[in-house]
Design a protein around this motif. Structure first.
Motif, PDB file in Angstrom:
ATOM      1  N   LYS A   1      46.509  40.014  36.072  1.00  0.00           N
ATOM      2  CA  LYS A   1      46.238  41.366  35.590  1.00  0.00           C
ATOM      3  C   LYS A   1      46.907  41.435  34.405  1.00  0.00           C
ATOM      4  O   LYS A   1      47.974  40.786  33.881  1.00  0.00           O
ATOM      5  CB  LYS A   1      46.668  42.291  36.695  1.00  0.00           C
TER       6      LYS A   1
ATOM      7  N   SER B   1      46.931  46.168  41.984  1.00  0.00           N
ATOM      8  CA  SER B   1      46.044  46.345  41.035  1.00  0.00           C
ATOM      9  C   SER B   1      45.605  45.037  40.122  1.00  0.00           C
ATOM     10  O   SER B   1      45.517  44.927  39.004  1.00  0.00           O
ATOM     11  CB  SER B   1      46.645  47.318  39.949  1.00  0.00           C
TER      12      SER B   1
ATOM     13  N   ASP C   1      43.447  42.140  39.161  1.00  0.00           N
ATOM     14  CA  ASP C   1      42.044  42.424  38.402  1.00  0.00           C
ATOM     15  C   ASP C   1      41.159  41.015  38.481  1.00  0.00           C
ATOM     16  O   ASP C   1      39.931  41.118  39.024  1.00  0.00           O
ATOM     17  CB  ASP C   1      41.805  42.731  37.100  1.00  0.00           C
TER      18      ASP C   1
END
Length: 121
Positions: A98, A107, A109
């Motif tokens: 990320k 979070s 990605d």
């Protein structure tokens, strides 16, 4: 970003494995990287994450003191050295990337395809 993980396998309890993940990206050094794992019937969880520079790391309580995450920005590679393996470490291990803070683990990605680690008792 494409991620290719390798290094999984079958090992006896107490043994060691080293996972590698190579990223196909021109600016690898700006990405936070992480190793996550998913055991059968369980949700995916973080094992270890590392900042873009490699200067900061975080480990889950379940692997702290046994696993070491590191990275080589010259070769676009992140590693997970796993020592003193236990049967409960059995899982598919995924590398992830990320942009942004490494510590915000929900979070990430970009995900690799996963590599199976099986620890026999």
């Amino acid at each position: 970003v494409q991620l290719q993980a390798s290094g999984g396998g079958l090992v006896q309890a107490g043994g060691s494995l080293r996972l590698s993940c190579v990223a196909s990206v021109r600016t690898f050094s700006i990405y936070s990287m992480g190793w996550f794992r998913q055991a059968p019937g369980k949700e995916r969880e973080v094992a270890a994450v590392i900042s873009w520079s490699g200067g900061s790391t975080y480990y889950s309580d379940s692997v702290k003191g046994r696993f070491t995450i590191s990275r080589d920005n010259a070769t676009n590679t992140v590693y997970l050295q796993m020592n003193s393996l236990k049967p409960e470490d059995t899982a598919v291990y995924y590398c992830a990337a990320k942009r942004g803070s490494y510590i915000i683990v929900n979070s990430y990605d970009y995900w690799g395809q996963g590599t199976q680690v099986t620890v026999s008792s």
